[in-house]
Design an enzyme around this catalytic site. Structure first.
Site: not given
Ligand SMILES: *[C@@H]1O[C@H](CO)[C@@H](O)[C@H](O)[C@H]1NC(C)=O
Ligand SMILES: *[C@@H]1O[C@H](CO)[C@@H](O)[C@H](O)[C@H]1NC(C)=O
Ligand SMILES: *[C@@H]1O[C@H](CO)[C@@H](O)[C@H](O)[C@H]1NC(C)=O
Ligand SMILES: *[C@@H]1O[C@H](CO)[C@@H](O)[C@H](O)[C@H]1NC(C)=O
Ligand SMILES: *[C@@H]1O[C@H](CO)[C@@H](O)[C@H](O)[C@H]1NC(C)=O
Ligand SMILES: *[C@@H]1O[C@H](CO)[C@@H](O)[C@H](O)[C@H]1NC(C)=O
Ligand SMILES: *[C@@H]1O[C@H](CO)[C@@H](O)[C@H](O)[C@H]1NC(C)=O
Ligand SMILES: *[C@@H]1O[C@H](CO)[C@@H](O)[C@H](O)[C@H]1NC(C)=O
Ligand SMILES: *[C@@H]1O[C@H](CO)[C@@H](O)[C@H](O)[C@H]1NC(C)=O
Ligand SMILES: *[C@@H]1O[C@H](CO)[C@@H](O)[C@H](O)[C@H]1NC(C)=O
Ligand SMILES: *[C@@H]1O[C@H](CO)[C@@H](O)[C@H](O)[C@H]1NC(C)=O
Length: 719
Positions: A287-289
């Site tokens: 995941t990445s913000p």
């Protein structure tokens, strides 16, 4: 009155007032107060200057000040009818759990509360933020950029986590739990979509997104239904703040917790509210913000501003210029952190605004150690599989779009052709060259760091990990020693849920969540298919292609210990050997602090200016400073903004408000002088009136003991 009665009964049941055995007589009455609940918070902020930060493994990311303090938040759930059955979940604003830190926390709590808090029922879960203080991990590999072990950093995490549990324990009282989920959009993207696409098409077709968008929330109420806090789970990396940030902070999950707690108790200082908002990390791996995507920052090149190459996340065949962009990209990474925090805050608030289905049923914990170095087990199709001693692939050094690597390493390198001949030579000097057996076991990972064979001067990577599950009614929390990718998490949850139901432990309402990286940091867990592609997450899946299947097998074999009538403990491999006592530490201690000639510590060097300030302005003051490593001021503050009401000063901001920043600068190593610069950006809604800024410091003489001092700016008005 009813609640007072229940309170009293459950309180007595919780304590040791009654001899063992007589509790059975109150079993009937306490059935309606299902649980005893406790919540607490502790400050875990290590040295905010001259220390490497944890997460990006970047030597240059040495901290220079403080944006927001890091906290541990503890949540205790005990079965009111038999409070021996209890769990304690510590959600800490640190990058990951650690074996050594957990060992110290367990030792401290089990000696303070014998038989109550144990190695089995304490979970230490990191929020996986990348802007906290480093050097606390016990294995050598993550210590390299921090120049070894930083005891002050580990001690702060242990002390603050223990304090959080003590506070939670002291607040134990009968209450109710409820559980729900909601969809949070725009707060995460997949940073390795090319690896995700390697998963079978029919499996991917079951899901709308290549990320989990569910936020799950366990609500804690008192017996009258007043909210005391919550524990939420959502998968998004704590990489809104980049590796060029040097201010200690808590990234998007710490921000979400601050936003929630200060909304509920606006007049409490950060970290001192009684309402406790837990934002826990989940299957965070891919995941990445940085939700706008990854772009080339390559001034002068034709591909400047273009999306990075898809399979390898490169710009001109190199990773260095490929950067993920957060939603606040045009403003700052702190703005991105705030936005991603706000989205998680709103998800939690959506659920807190509803009446959620109650949670009821047993409280159970199971814990065991598993040596993952050469673990044999049987796959569901009957084939025997084996894990491998730890190793990191070439693509590990390629980094990610949240924090790109260096040199010519790229992601998605699964080639068996010889790598860059220079690295082929260098790697043998760093860790032992892999044997043919290890190469075959780790296939198709081209091995860069063969850490499973590096034991000198102590272990570089873990081989024994903590396997742990906590059950509260129909909620089962899988406490995972690493970062599972999105699809790994889905497979893990589905397999455990199916097993809980098929073994008759839970019904169709069985609800399984992943929490991690927790307890021991064993890097990543990609699916077998993602492993084949060897992007960063696959290259960092240290125990080989069967890592996920081994966890599914092991956790699955332990679900029977979560049954209502379960007793005893599973067989266990030996606990990992203690290494902290062998730790190397190259960080220089504070030698001396001096004030410049004719000045004292705390004197104002650059004062506020005299004009009235307005909302949105930044007030800045510079003081004669001293090294904040002399005293971490845990639970306290290096600064305050004071507001004058009726000739009385009262503190309205601390160093943990996101609107304040504390910066330290060593102006002369020879003379030992330094400055501290404090700034406050005036928030919307700040009342007009008279203010001042204070600084609290501690100086170290060459000989003698550390002493405290303080300094104060001139007063100023906010119009
Ligand atoms: C309470 O639970 C513990 C652990 O499951 C068990 O050993 C003990 O017998 C129980 N006590 C009573 C009074 O049921
Ligand atoms: C969220 O809750 C719904 C029921 O309200 C359930 O069907 C769904 O599976 C839950 N999501 C997850 C990820 O468990
Ligand atoms: C930090 O790095 C990001 C990503 O490369 C960049 O957008 C930002 O401008 C940098 N911030 C500072 C203060 O240099
Ligand atoms: C990247 O590498 C490929 C293959 O080696 C080459 O054809 C291409 O020109 C390179 N691109 C750049 C921008 O250097
Ligand atoms: C929750 O309820 C409060 C009070 O009614 C409201 O102000 C807030 O917007 C609601 N939050 C969400 C996310 O629905
Ligand atoms: C337990 O919770 C379920 C809903 O999750 C509810 O239907 C059931 O009545 C509850 N049981 C008790 C004993 O409270
Ligand atoms: C069993 O599954 C593993 C992993 O997916 C696979 O490598 C192996 O070939 C399978 N064995 C059989 C007999 O299908
Ligand atoms: C290596 O990765 C490529 C995609 O980049 C994939 O097509 C290939 O199957 C992988 N090789 C192995 C052995 O998994
Ligand atoms: C627990 O209960 C289940 C079914 O109710 C039974 O099959 C199992 O043998 C019991 N286990 C123990 C340890 O008593
Ligand atoms: C720190 O102090 C030195 C020496 O006075 C100065 O050159 C440097 O610019 C200062 N750094 C910052 C970030 O203010
Ligand atoms: C500030 O320093 C003065 C003088 O040493 C001392 O009397 C005072 O208590 C200090 N104030 C605080 C808040 O520490």
């Amino acid at each position: 009155m009813k609640s007072l009665f229940l309170y009293t009964i459950a309180f007595l049941a919780a304590g040791s007032f009654w001899p063992q055995g007589s509790q059975a007589s109150v079993g009937v009455q306490v059935a309606s107060a299902q649980y005893l609940l406790g919540l607490g918070v502790g400050d875990v902020t290590g040295p905010v200057v001259e220390t490497n930060m944890m997460g990006y493994a970047n030597l240059a990311q040495t901290d220079t000040g403080l944006h927001m303090r890091q906290r541990s938040r503890a949540f205790i759930v005990a079965d009111a009818s038999n409070s021996s059955n209890r769990v304690v979940f510590i959600n800490s604003d640190i990058c990951m759990g650690d074996t050594g830190v957990r060992r110290s926390i367990v030792a401290e709590l089990s000696s303070q509360y014998p038989g109550i808090y144990t190695n089995d029922n304490i979970a230490l879960v990191g929020t996986h933020q990348h802007s906290g203080v480093g050097g606390y991990l016990e294995d050598l590999l993550p210590q390299i950029t921090s120049l070894g072990y930083v005891k002050q950093s580990a001690d702060a995490i242990v002390a603050g986590s223990v304090r959080a549990v003590q506070q939670a324990h002291d607040s134990l009282s009968p209450g109710k739990l409820s559980l729900g989920n909601t969809t949070v959009l725009n707060a995460n993207i997949n940073r390795s979509p090319s690896a995700y696409l390697a998963n079978p098409a029919d499996e991917r077709a079951k899901y709308q997104y290549d990320q989990d968008k569910d936020l799950t929330l366990l609500r804690f109420d008192d017996i009258d239904g007043n909210a005391r806090g919550f524990l939420s789970f959502f998968a998004v990396h704590g990489t809104s703040l980049y590796e060029n940030n040097t201010l200690v902070s808590a990234d998007n999950k710490g921000m979400a917790a601050y936003l929630y707690e200060s909304m509920v108790e606006p007049s409490s200082m950060p970290g001192h509210a009684t309402f406790v908002a837990g934002f826990t990390q989940s299957n965070v791996g891919d995941t990445s913000p940085n939700t706008l995507g990854a772009y080339c920052e390559s001034p002068g090149e034709p591909y400047d501003g273009q999306p990075c190459e898809f399979d390898h996340s490169t710009c001109g065949n190199r990773t260095e210029d490929c950067h993920g962009r957060g939603p606040g990209f045009r403003i700052s990474d702190f703005e991105s952190s705030r936005i991603i925090g706000q989205l998680q805050f709103e998800g939690a608030q959506t659920l807190m605004n509803q009446t959620l289905p109650p949670v009821n049923g047993s409280v159970k914990a199971v814990h065991t150690y598993l040596d993952m170095a050469t673990h044999s087990f049987t796959l569901p199709n009957g084939t025997t599989a084996q894990t491998c001693p730890a190793a990191l692939g070439f693509s590990f050094a390629g980094g990610t779009t949240d924090g790109p690597g260096a040199f010519d390493f790229i992601q998605g390198d699964n080639s068996s052709n010889p790598q860059n001949p220079f690295w082929e030579i260098v790697k043998g000097a760093v860790t032992p060259l892999p044997s043919a057996e290890q190469v075959a076991c780790q296939y198709p990972k081209p091995i860069l760091l063969n850490t499973g064979y590096a034991h000198v001067p102590y272990e570089w990577s873990p081989s024994t990990v903590d396997i742990q599950m906590l059950r509260v009614g129909n909620l089962v929390m899988l406490i995972m020693p690493g970062e599972l990718t999105t699809m790994s998490g889905r497979r893990m949850r589905d397999a455990m849920r199916a097993k809980l139901i098929s073994e008759g432990i839970l019904g169709e309402d069985a609800y399984v969540v992943i929490a991690g990286p927790a307890n021991t940091y064993a890097h990543y867990v990609a699916t077998r298919e993602e492993y084949g592609v060897q992007r960063y997450e696959g290259a960092s899946t240290i125990f080989g292609a069967s890592t996920l299947d081994a966890y599914i097998d092991k956790y699955g074999s332990l679900v029977s210990f979560l049954a209502d009538n379960a007793s005893g403990a599973p067989a266990s491999d030996p606990a990992p050997a203690e290494q902290t006592s062998k730790a190397i530490s190259l960080q220089t201690p504070v030698i001396v602090d001096n004030s410049p000639l004719g000045k004292k510590f705390g004197d104002v060097l650059v004062d506020i200016n005299n004009t009235p300030y307005h909302v949105g302005d930044t007030v800045t003051v510079q003081f004669v400073g001293a090294n904040p490593r002399n005293n971490l001021r845990l639970e306290g503050s290096f600064l305050s903004v004071d507001y004058n009401v009726a000739d009385q000063w009262s503190m309205v901001r601390t160093d943990s408000h996101p609107s304040t920043i504390y910066r330290w600068n060593r102006t002369s190593t020879v003379f030992g002088t330094s400055t501290v610069t404090i700034s406050w950006t005036i928030e919307d809604g700040t009342p007009a009136g008279t203010y001042r800024i204070s600084y609290f410091g501690d100086s170290k003489p060459l000989i003698g003991s550390i002493s405290s001092f303080n300094g104060t700016s001139s007063t100023f008005t906010v119009a």
